[in-house]
Structure formats: structure tokens, C-alpha cells
Design a protein around this motif. Structure first.
Motif, PDB file in Angstrom:
ATOM      1  N   ARG A  51       0.785  -1.397   0.154  1.00 33.58           N
ATOM      2  CA  ARG A  51       0.000   0.025   0.113  1.00 33.58           C
ATOM      3  C   ARG A  51       0.991   1.321  -0.164  1.00 33.58           C
ATOM      4  NH1 ARG A  51      -3.487   3.761   1.424  1.00 33.58           N
ATOM      5  NH2 ARG A  51      -5.628   3.185   2.461  1.00 33.58           N
ATOM      6  N   VAL A  52       0.506   2.270  -0.633  1.00 36.90           N
ATOM      7  CA  VAL A  52       1.152   3.564  -0.715  1.00 36.90           C
ATOM      8  C   VAL A  52       0.202   4.838  -0.147  1.00 36.90           C
ATOM      9  CG1 VAL A  52       2.008   5.299  -2.007  1.00 36.90           C
ATOM     10  CG2 VAL A  52       2.572   3.019  -2.684  1.00 36.90           C
ATOM     11  N   THR A  53       0.582   5.505   0.691  1.00 33.28           N
ATOM     12  CA  THR A  53      -0.215   6.411   1.246  1.00 33.28           C
ATOM     13  C   THR A  53       0.728   7.669   1.534  1.00 33.28           C
ATOM     14  OG1 THR A  53      -1.510   6.900   3.107  1.00 33.28           O
ATOM     15  CG2 THR A  53       0.355   5.930   3.537  1.00 33.28           C
ATOM     16  N   THR A  54       0.283   8.660   1.570  1.00 28.63           N
ATOM     17  CA  THR A  54       0.798  10.085   1.836  1.00 28.63           C
ATOM     18  C   THR A  54       0.773  10.596   3.403  1.00 28.63           C
ATOM     19  OG1 THR A  54      -1.046  11.375   1.153  1.00 28.63           O
ATOM     20  CG2 THR A  54       0.765  10.745  -0.417  1.00 28.63           C
ATOM     21  N   ASP A  55      -0.384  10.114   3.937  1.00 31.38           N
ATOM     22  CA  ASP A  55      -0.547  10.644   5.220  1.00 31.38           C
ATOM     23  C   ASP A  55      -0.565   9.406   6.163  1.00 31.38           C
ATOM     24  OD1 ASP A  55      -3.191   8.925   4.689  1.00 31.38           O
ATOM     25  OD2 ASP A  55      -4.259  10.294   5.844  1.00 31.38           O
ATOM     26  N   VAL A  56      -0.170   9.699   7.683  1.00 29.42           N
ATOM     27  CA  VAL A  56      -0.253   8.740   8.518  1.00 29.42           C
ATOM     28  C   VAL A  56      -0.922   8.720   9.656  1.00 29.42           C
ATOM     29  CG1 VAL A  56       1.498   7.707  10.291  1.00 29.42           C
ATOM     30  CG2 VAL A  56       2.439   8.707   8.288  1.00 29.42           C
ATOM     31  N   ASP A  57      -1.992   7.872   9.913  1.00 29.43           N
ATOM     32  CA  ASP A  57      -2.946   7.770  10.767  1.00 29.43           C
ATOM     33  C   ASP A  57      -2.498   7.614  11.921  1.00 29.43           C
ATOM     34  OD1 ASP A  57      -4.980   9.173   8.984  1.00 29.43           O
ATOM     35  OD2 ASP A  57      -5.352   7.113   8.355  1.00 29.43           O
ATOM     36  N   ALA A  58      -2.175   8.324  13.048  1.00 30.48           N
ATOM     37  CA  ALA A  58      -1.698   7.904  14.103  1.00 30.48           C
ATOM     38  C   ALA A  58      -2.132   8.482  15.544  1.00 30.48           C
ATOM     39  CB  ALA A  58      -0.201   8.133  14.138  1.00 30.48           C
ATOM     40  N   GLU A  59      -2.167   7.788  16.695  1.00 29.18           N
ATOM     41  CA  GLU A  59      -2.455   8.517  17.826  1.00 29.18           C
ATOM     42  C   GLU A  59      -1.284   8.327  18.973  1.00 29.18           C
ATOM     43  OE1 GLU A  59      -5.669   6.393  20.548  1.00 29.18           O
ATOM     44  OE2 GLU A  59      -6.087   5.471  18.716  1.00 29.18           O
ATOM     45  N   GLN A 135      -9.496  -3.647  -0.345  1.00 31.45           N
ATOM     46  CA  GLN A 135      -8.326  -4.272  -0.797  1.00 31.45           C
ATOM     47  C   GLN A 135      -7.226  -4.208   0.328  1.00 31.45           C
ATOM     48  OE1 GLN A 135      -7.435  -5.776  -3.623  1.00 31.45           O
ATOM     49  NE2 GLN A 135      -5.693  -6.307  -2.670  1.00 31.45           N
ATOM     50  N   ASP A 136      -7.422  -3.409   1.424  1.00 35.42           N
ATOM     51  CA  ASP A 136      -6.371  -3.311   2.542  1.00 35.42           C
ATOM     52  C   ASP A 136      -6.860  -4.612   3.451  1.00 35.42           C
ATOM     53  OD1 ASP A 136      -5.088  -0.935   1.607  1.00 35.42           O
ATOM     54  OD2 ASP A 136      -6.389   0.287   3.174  1.00 35.42           O
ATOM     55  N   ILE A 137      -8.104  -4.735   3.426  1.00 39.61           N
ATOM     56  CA  ILE A 137      -8.607  -5.721   4.335  1.00 39.61           C
ATOM     57  C   ILE A 137      -8.175  -7.212   3.738  1.00 39.61           C
ATOM     58  CG2 ILE A 137     -10.883  -6.895   5.047  1.00 39.61           C
ATOM     59  CD1 ILE A 137     -11.974  -4.106   5.530  1.00 39.61           C
ATOM     60  N   ALA A 138      -8.563  -7.187   2.380  1.00 40.72           N
ATOM     61  CA  ALA A 138      -8.274  -8.630   1.497  1.00 40.72           C
ATOM     62  C   ALA A 138      -6.627  -8.720   1.778  1.00 40.72           C
ATOM     63  CB  ALA A 138      -8.541  -8.426   0.253  1.00 40.72           C
ATOM     64  N   GLU A 139      -5.932  -7.565   1.760  1.00 40.94           N
ATOM     65  CA  GLU A 139      -4.288  -8.067   1.785  1.00 40.94           C
ATOM     66  C   GLU A 139      -4.038  -8.487   3.406  1.00 40.94           C
ATOM     67  OE1 GLU A 139      -1.711  -7.575  -0.158  1.00 40.94           O
ATOM     68  OE2 GLU A 139      -2.508  -6.498  -1.787  1.00 40.94           O
ATOM     69  N   ILE A 140      -4.705  -7.923   4.308  1.00 42.49           N
ATOM     70  CA  ILE A 140      -4.255  -8.524   5.728  1.00 42.49           C
ATOM     71  C   ILE A 140      -4.932  -9.946   5.878  1.00 42.49           C
ATOM     72  CG2 ILE A 140      -4.880  -8.107   8.246  1.00 42.49           C
ATOM     73  CD1 ILE A 140      -2.706  -6.172   7.127  1.00 42.49           C
ATOM     74  N   ILE A 141      -5.900 -10.129   5.284  1.00 40.61           N
ATOM     75  CA  ILE A 141      -6.861 -11.365   5.772  1.00 40.61           C
ATOM     76  C   ILE A 141      -5.665 -12.434   5.084  1.00 40.61           C
ATOM     77  CG2 ILE A 141      -8.699 -12.951   5.012  1.00 40.61           C
ATOM     78  CD1 ILE A 141     -10.602 -10.467   5.357  1.00 40.61           C
ATOM     79  N   SER A 142      -5.367 -12.298   3.686  1.00 41.45           N
ATOM     80  CA  SER A 142      -4.627 -12.933   2.951  1.00 41.45           C
ATOM     81  C   SER A 142      -3.188 -13.440   3.655  1.00 41.45           C
ATOM     82  CB  SER A 142      -4.275 -12.601   1.711  1.00 41.45           C
ATOM     83  OG  SER A 142      -5.469 -12.778   0.878  1.00 41.45           O
ATOM     84  N   ARG A 143      -2.450 -12.237   4.100  1.00 46.40           N
ATOM     85  CA  ARG A 143      -1.313 -12.266   4.765  1.00 46.40           C
ATOM     86  C   ARG A 143      -1.362 -12.998   5.993  1.00 46.40           C
ATOM     87  NH1 ARG A 143       3.212 -11.603   7.019  1.00 46.40           N
ATOM     88  NH2 ARG A 143       4.609 -10.130   7.029  1.00 46.40           N
ATOM     89  N   PHE A 144      -2.373 -13.003   7.031  1.00 48.84           N
ATOM     90  CA  PHE A 144      -2.217 -13.309   7.915  1.00 48.84           C
ATOM     91  C   PHE A 144      -3.368 -14.629   8.293  1.00 48.84           C
ATOM     92  CE2 PHE A 144      -0.412  -9.158   8.797  1.00 48.84           C
ATOM     93  CZ  PHE A 144       0.699  -9.670   9.460  1.00 48.84           C
ATOM     94  N   ARG A 145      -3.840 -14.989   7.177  1.00 55.80           N
ATOM     95  CA  ARG A 145      -4.980 -16.173   7.235  1.00 55.80           C
ATOM     96  C   ARG A 145      -6.049 -16.107   8.349  1.00 55.80           C
ATOM     97  NH1 ARG A 145      -5.319 -17.846   2.742  1.00 55.80           N
ATOM     98  NH2 ARG A 145      -6.442 -19.695   3.455  1.00 55.80           N
TER      99      ARG A 145
END
Length: 189
Positions: A51-59, A135-145
Motif C-alpha cells: 500500500r502507498v499512502t501520503t498521510d499517517v493516521d496515528a494516535e 483491498q486493504d482488508i483483503a491483503e491483511i486477511i490473506s497475509r495473516f490467514r
């Protein structure tokens, strides 16, 4: 939850994140450690490098005034900044999301970097569920089963603390559960 994790900490984007955090440390004159928990596209990138992003969502674990002009340029010319409008209160979050966050060895001195664990990262994207979220969710589901049952259990626990109409969230959750079944060969939830 998921251990061990090999993070994508040597990509151009991760290098930009490291530079951004080091600049934050300097500009705010940090003198004691502070935790930073990353969500959103940057968390997806650190887990998958997809994934490419320009903003960082952080707390942050302590109050901090983010410099409005804190922007760094990555090696590929992308601008990267901390999103001053990010607020985890607007996402669907499990009560334990902070304590279950996963440390990322990014190599900064005072800012200790964490990302939402993979399951909480999925849950956090259910409320918005637009743009790249599916797509983000699918990537994480696939990567970590991650199974539909795991997602449903964690989401139902998170929904218990949600205030407001949950019909839209439940509709999004059904889509996410179908994705998890499809990607992990589940039997349906």
C-alpha cells in the motif's frame, strides 16, 4: 495475536516514516518516550509493503502538538505527513486495541512505534469501508490467514462499545466476512 511479524521497514515509504518521526522528535523537543500507534494505510504498508499512502493516521500515548508544516519527501518524491484530523473515536475499535498493538522496530529514539494488530486493523476499516479499504482488508486477511470467525468475534466485541446506528457497520461486516471466507476457504459465518 500474530507473532512474529516481519515488517516492511526498509521500503521508501517506511524510510520516509522514519524520517518523519525523527523530525517530529526534533521539532517537538521530546525528552521522554511516547507511544505512537499507527492505523490506516501506513499500517497496511508496514505489514504488506503493498500500500502507498501520503498521510499517517496515528494516535499518541501523550498529548503532543503536531507541527502543521511537518512534511517529508520520500525517495520517490511522495510527500508524507501526520494526519492532524485522525481520530480513532470515529472508527470501530475494540476496547483492547491499544494494548494489543504490535511494536514496529523502526529505529527512533523517543517515539516508540506500534501498529494496530492485523485483526484490529481490519475492524478499524469496517466503519468507513470505502476507497482502498476493501483491498486493504483483503491483503491483511490473506497475509495473516485471518478467519471470518475471528473477525466476527472481534467485531461483535467492538460493536458492544459503539454508540449509534450499527446497521451500516453490520452491512460492511457481512462483506468483510464474505471476503474472509473466500480468501481462507471458510465455511461462512
Amino acid at each position: 495475536m500474530v507473532t512474529p511479524v516481519e515488517f516492511a521497514t526498509h521500503t521508501d515509504l517506511a524510510e520516509g516514516l522514519r524520517t518523519l518521526i525523527r523530525e517530529l522528535e526534533k521539532r517537538t523537543d521530546l525528552r521522554e518516550p511516547i507511544n505512537m500507534v499507527i492505523a490506516g494505510g501506513m499500517a497496511i504498508h508496514l505489514y504488506t509493503a503493498a500500500r502507498v499512502t501520503t498521510d499517517v493516521d496515528a494516535e499518541f500515548s501523550k498529548r503532543i502538538l503536531l507541527p502543521a508544516d511537518l512534511i517529508v519527501e520520500t525517495k520517490n518524491g511522495e510527500l508524507l505527513y501526520l494526519d492532524p484530523n485522525y481520530n480513532s473515536s470515529f472508527a470501530l475499535m475494540h476496547d483492547d486495541y491499544l494494548q494489543d498493538a504490535v511494536p514496529v522496530p523502526i529505529g527512533t529514539e523517543f517515539v516508540h512505534v506500534f501498529v494496530l494488530n492485523p485483526l484490529d486493523l481490519i475492524i478499524s476499516k469496517i466503519a468507513r469501508y470505502s476507497g482502498p479499504d476493501a483491498q486493504d482488508i483483503a491483503e491483511i486477511i490473506s497475509r495473516f490467514r485471518i478467519s471470518a470467525d475471528e473477525i466476527q468475534r472481534r467485531a461483535e466485541e467492538a460493536l458492544g462499545g459503539y454508540v449509534g446506528n450499527t446497521d451500516y457497520l453490520r452491512m460492511n461486516l457481512r462483506d468483510v466476512l464474505a471476503t474472509a471466507d473466500r480468501l481462507t476457504g471458510g465455511s461462512g459465518s
